[in-house]
Enzyme design. Structure first.
Site, PDB file in Angstrom:
ATOM      1  CB  CYS A  66      12.718   8.848   8.268  1.00 48.53           C
ATOM      2  SG  CYS A  66      13.374   7.790   7.290  1.00 48.53           S
ATOM      3  CE  LYS A  82      -2.758   3.414   1.766  1.00 49.28           C
ATOM      4  NZ  LYS A  82      -1.675   4.293   1.033  1.00 49.28           N
ATOM      5  CD  GLU A 135      12.605   0.847   9.162  1.00 50.66           C
ATOM      6  OE1 GLU A 135      13.226   1.743   8.866  1.00 50.66           O
ATOM      7  OE2 GLU A 135      12.396  -0.195   8.641  1.00 50.66           O
ATOM      8  CD  GLU A 163       9.776  13.238  11.225  1.00 53.51           C
ATOM      9  OE1 GLU A 163       8.715  12.734  11.408  1.00 53.51           O
ATOM     10  OE2 GLU A 163      10.709  12.466  10.751  1.00 53.51           O
TER      11      GLU A 163
HETATM   12  P1  NAD Z   1       2.156   8.795   7.141  1.00 51.43           P
HETATM   13  O1  NAD Z   1       2.222   7.924   8.731  1.00 51.43           O
HETATM   14  O2  NAD Z   1       1.114   9.833   7.294  1.00 51.43           O
HETATM   15  O3  NAD Z   1       1.930   7.826   6.333  1.00 51.43           O
HETATM   16  C1  NAD Z   1       2.225   6.412   5.970  1.00 51.43           C
HETATM   17  C2  NAD Z   1       1.656   5.432   5.237  1.00 51.43           C
HETATM   18  O4  NAD Z   1       0.588   5.196   6.244  1.00 51.43           O
HETATM   19  C3  NAD Z   1       0.911   5.901   3.981  1.00 51.43           C
HETATM   20  O5  NAD Z   1       0.916   4.740   2.830  1.00 51.43           O
HETATM   21  C4  NAD Z   1      -0.382   6.317   4.346  1.00 51.43           C
HETATM   22  O6  NAD Z   1      -1.476   6.103   3.373  1.00 51.43           O
HETATM   23  C5  NAD Z   1      -0.857   5.466   5.556  1.00 51.43           C
HETATM   24  N1  NAD Z   1      -1.912   5.968   6.476  1.00 51.43           N
HETATM   25  C6  NAD Z   1      -2.091   7.223   6.986  1.00 51.43           C
HETATM   26  N2  NAD Z   1      -3.079   7.027   7.601  1.00 51.43           N
HETATM   27  C7  NAD Z   1      -3.484   5.847   7.747  1.00 51.43           C
HETATM   28  C8  NAD Z   1      -4.566   5.250   8.542  1.00 51.43           C
HETATM   29  N3  NAD Z   1      -5.326   6.111   9.233  1.00 51.43           N
HETATM   30  N4  NAD Z   1      -4.597   3.940   8.580  1.00 51.43           N
HETATM   31  C9  NAD Z   1      -3.905   3.253   8.095  1.00 51.43           C
HETATM   32  N5  NAD Z   1      -2.930   3.619   6.986  1.00 51.43           N
HETATM   33  C10 NAD Z   1      -2.730   5.039   6.956  1.00 51.43           C
HETATM   34  O7  NAD Z   1       3.473   9.179   6.792  1.00 51.43           O
HETATM   35  P2  NAD Z   1       3.803  10.043   5.667  1.00 51.43           P
HETATM   36  O8  NAD Z   1       3.403  11.523   5.728  1.00 51.43           O
HETATM   37  O9  NAD Z   1       3.675   9.310   4.238  1.00 51.43           O
HETATM   38  O10 NAD Z   1       5.438   9.957   5.861  1.00 51.43           O
HETATM   39  C11 NAD Z   1       6.100  10.713   6.426  1.00 51.43           C
HETATM   40  C12 NAD Z   1       6.606   9.922   7.900  1.00 51.43           C
HETATM   41  O11 NAD Z   1       7.279   8.992   7.847  1.00 51.43           O
HETATM   42  C13 NAD Z   1       7.613  11.006   8.669  1.00 51.43           C
HETATM   43  O12 NAD Z   1       7.326  10.992  10.015  1.00 51.43           O
HETATM   44  C14 NAD Z   1       8.784  10.302   8.541  1.00 51.43           C
HETATM   45  O13 NAD Z   1       9.746  10.611   9.347  1.00 51.43           O
HETATM   46  C15 NAD Z   1       8.617   9.007   8.434  1.00 51.43           C
HETATM   47  N6  NAD Z   1       9.391   7.947   7.887  1.00 51.43           N
HETATM   48  C16 NAD Z   1      10.096   7.219   8.655  1.00 51.43           C
HETATM   49  C17 NAD Z   1      11.133   6.236   7.924  1.00 51.43           C
HETATM   50  C18 NAD Z   1      11.993   5.201   8.494  1.00 51.43           C
HETATM   51  O14 NAD Z   1      12.260   4.626   7.911  1.00 51.43           O
HETATM   52  N7  NAD Z   1      11.901   5.412   9.901  1.00 51.43           N
HETATM   53  C19 NAD Z   1      11.392   6.656   6.463  1.00 51.43           C
HETATM   54  C20 NAD Z   1      10.462   7.575   5.699  1.00 51.43           C
HETATM   55  C21 NAD Z   1       9.571   8.089   6.407  1.00 51.43           C
END
Ligand code: NAD
Length: 504
Positions: A300, A189, A265, A402
């Site tokens: 991240c 997804k 993560e 962040e």
């Molecule tokens: P997000 O948590 O909003 O979304 C991540 C995924 O979760 C997406 O596919 C999204 O569609 C899904 N999602 C969103 N809401 C959901 C819900 N209610 N139920 C189920 N799935 C849901 O994060 P983002 O805005 O896409 O990415 C940014 C974040 O990701 C930042 O906080 C960043 O630090 C983190 N990040 C972490 C790493 C790591 O390896 N630790 C790597 C990249 C990004």
């Protein structure tokens, strides 16, 4: 490399497949709904993407489970899986320009980075796990001679991979490659605004010989498709990268349904810790600038905090500003661009909101702080110039939260104890770097800093050979390395009674 004009022409002629990829073919969402996907460089609509929901996730999970149970992939000779994943890796490279364009146009990554980093890195992940998978042996436990005890690894079943928008190809590959190598089936997804490269990736996997149902992609909204995957009873494990808030939702989904495994993560607020004996201020400044401005700060583990000894503060800030000013900000599709757009209008607003908070916190703007238009025709694009904030209170919102944009927060320290205290005074623990010539101090600080990766005299050296993940609110999952392969398997104990120890 193509010219900017050639890339723009190709982007205009893009007709990407943007339906769901389920059971080896592209299908519309059951509801028939779609949503727009936009180009961050100019805010234009690239295409519409299928808005999958619970019904589509159910179809994908059933297809994945059916493929898994049939053994068409899960029970094959490791060398068969090796051959197909190797071919898949080759196909990724053979389609590098197309994948790079899909990735770049949707995420805002400079096309040069998409060509030279994102696509080759994804290909390398698949090749690395393909090469590894017939070199891992199981175990025989030291039981009495009256028994033979085997400890073997078996694939878990159906893996739900949920990924963010910042590095769709790289992060998906970190999850898909070990999961598939171990023999699992996967439902991927992608994030709402970055789907196109992932869909093409799945199609290429199928072309390489991955059987139908082994890799499915369901595009859609988090609260719909993401939640349905998190709650699906046929899914054995969720591997998630994204924000801490959504990560915790997956733990709830799992707890309220089938208790599936969840690996998280999450975010970071990673500090550089620069001591007074840093060997080379210019090299350090390079690493600091690239560490936060690469991909416009949407990394991240980006080095978003700079903790620096007061005696070298001014020299390091001056050198970092010099590097930042030389970085070429520009059109995503210009091959000479080094820094480009923020992924979406929503994320742009978030970054600009933090710049307002910075003004209220009375930090100093040593560099930048504004939305900009780097080239004609991109007035509607989402660009923020490299920004360096000094005199930041580590305990304030700029020091703690962040931002996920090109914004560096700088705080001075007086001694090693204070540096360690500041580094650890964060809810996050993803990465850190230590800059010193004193080997003993380097080792001691590495031990004290609570972070999943600590670099010494360098930053952001990433490789599939080592694990990646966090401590504290940065999550606990680990992508990359042989440990990731382990995490997509379960241990099985076989205890065979051999009867008496007497030879027959
Ligand atoms: P997000 O948590 O909003 O979304 C991540 C995924 O979760 C997406 O596919 C999204 O569609 C899904 N999602 C969103 N809401 C959901 C819900 N209610 N139920 C189920 N799935 C849901 O994060 P983002 O805005 O896409 O990415 C940014 C974040 O990701 C930042 O906080 C960043 O630090 C983190 N990040 C972490 C790493 C790591 O390896 N630790 C790597 C990249 C990004």
């Amino acid at each position: 490399m193509l010219t900017t004009e050639q890339w723009i022409e190709r982007a205009k002629n893009l007709r990407p497949k943007a339906d769901l990829f389920i059971d080896g073919k592209f299908v519309s969402a059951v509801s028939g709904k779609r949503f727009d996907t936009l180009a961050p460089r100019d805010g234009s609509v690239i295409t519409t993407v299928a808005r999958g929901d619970g019904a589509d996730v159910d179809a994908a999970a059933r297809s994945a489970a059916k493929a898994f149970e049939s053994g068409v992939w899960s029970k094959t000779d490791p060398r068969h899986r090796q051959a197909i994943l190797t071919k898949f890796s080759d196909l990724i490279l053979a389609n590098r320009e197309e994948l790079a364009l899909l990735e770049s146009i949707e995420t805002g990554h400079p096309i040069g980075d998409a060509m030279n980093v994102d696509v080759p890195s994804a290909a390398r992940s698949f090749r690395w796990y393909a090469e590894a998978l017939d070199k891992i042996y199981d175990e025989v436990a030291p039981a009495p001679r009256t028994a033979l005890t085997l400890i073997t690894r078996e694939p878990l079943g159906v893996i739900g991979a949920v990924v963010p928008w910042n590095y769709p190809l790289i992060i998906s590959a970190w999850k898909l490659a070990p999961a598939l190598a171990a023999g699992n089936s996967v439902v991927l997804k992608p994030a709402e605004n970055t789907n196109l490269a992932s869909l093409r990736l799945a199609e290429l996997a199928f072309e390489a010989g991955l059987p139908a149902g082994v890799l499915n992609v369901v595009t859609g909204l988090g609260a719909e498709a993401g939640q349905a995957l998190g709650r699906h009873p046929l899914v054995d494990k969720i591997t998630f990268t994204g924000s801490p808030a959504v990560g915790r939702m997956f733990q709830t989904y799992a707890g309220e349904t089938n208790g599936k495994q969840v690996a998280l993560e999450l975010g970071g607020k990673s500090p550089h810790i620069v001591f007074e004996d840093v060997a080379d201020i210019d090299a350090c400044a390079e690493a600091v600038a690239w560490g936060i401005f690469y991909n416009a700060g949407q990394t991240c583990h980006g080095g978003s905090r700079l903790l620096v000894h007061e005696s070298v503060h001014d020299r390091l800030i001056e050198a970092t500003i010099k590097v930042a000013k030389q970085l070429k900000m520009g059109d995503t599709l210009d091959p000479s661009t080094q820094i480009s757009a923020i992924v979406s209008e929503r994320q742009l607003e978030r970054v600009l909101g933090y710049l307002d908070i910075a003004k209220n916190e009375k930090v100093d703007f040593a560099l930048g702080g504004n939305r900009v238009t780097p080239a004609e025709g991109l007035e509607k694009g989402y660009f923020v110039e490299p920004t360096i904030l000094t005199n930041v209170d580590n305990a304030g919102r700029i020091g703690q939260e962040e931002i996920f944009g090109p914004v560096l927060a700088v705080t001075k320290f007086k001694n090693t104890a204070e540096a360690i205290e500041l580094a650890n005074a964060s809810e996050y623990g993803l990465a850190a770097s230590v800059w010193t010539q004193d080997l003993t101090r380097a080792h001691k600080v590495v031990r004290e800093v609570r972070a999943g990766t600590v670099w010494v005299n360098t930053f952001d050296v990433a490789d599939i050979i080592v694990p990646f993940g966090g401590f504290k609110n940065s999550g606990f999952g680990r992508d990359r390395s042989l440990h990731a392969l382990d995490s997509y398997t379960a241990l099985k104990t076989t205890w065979i009674n051999l009867g008496s120890d007497e030879p027959k």
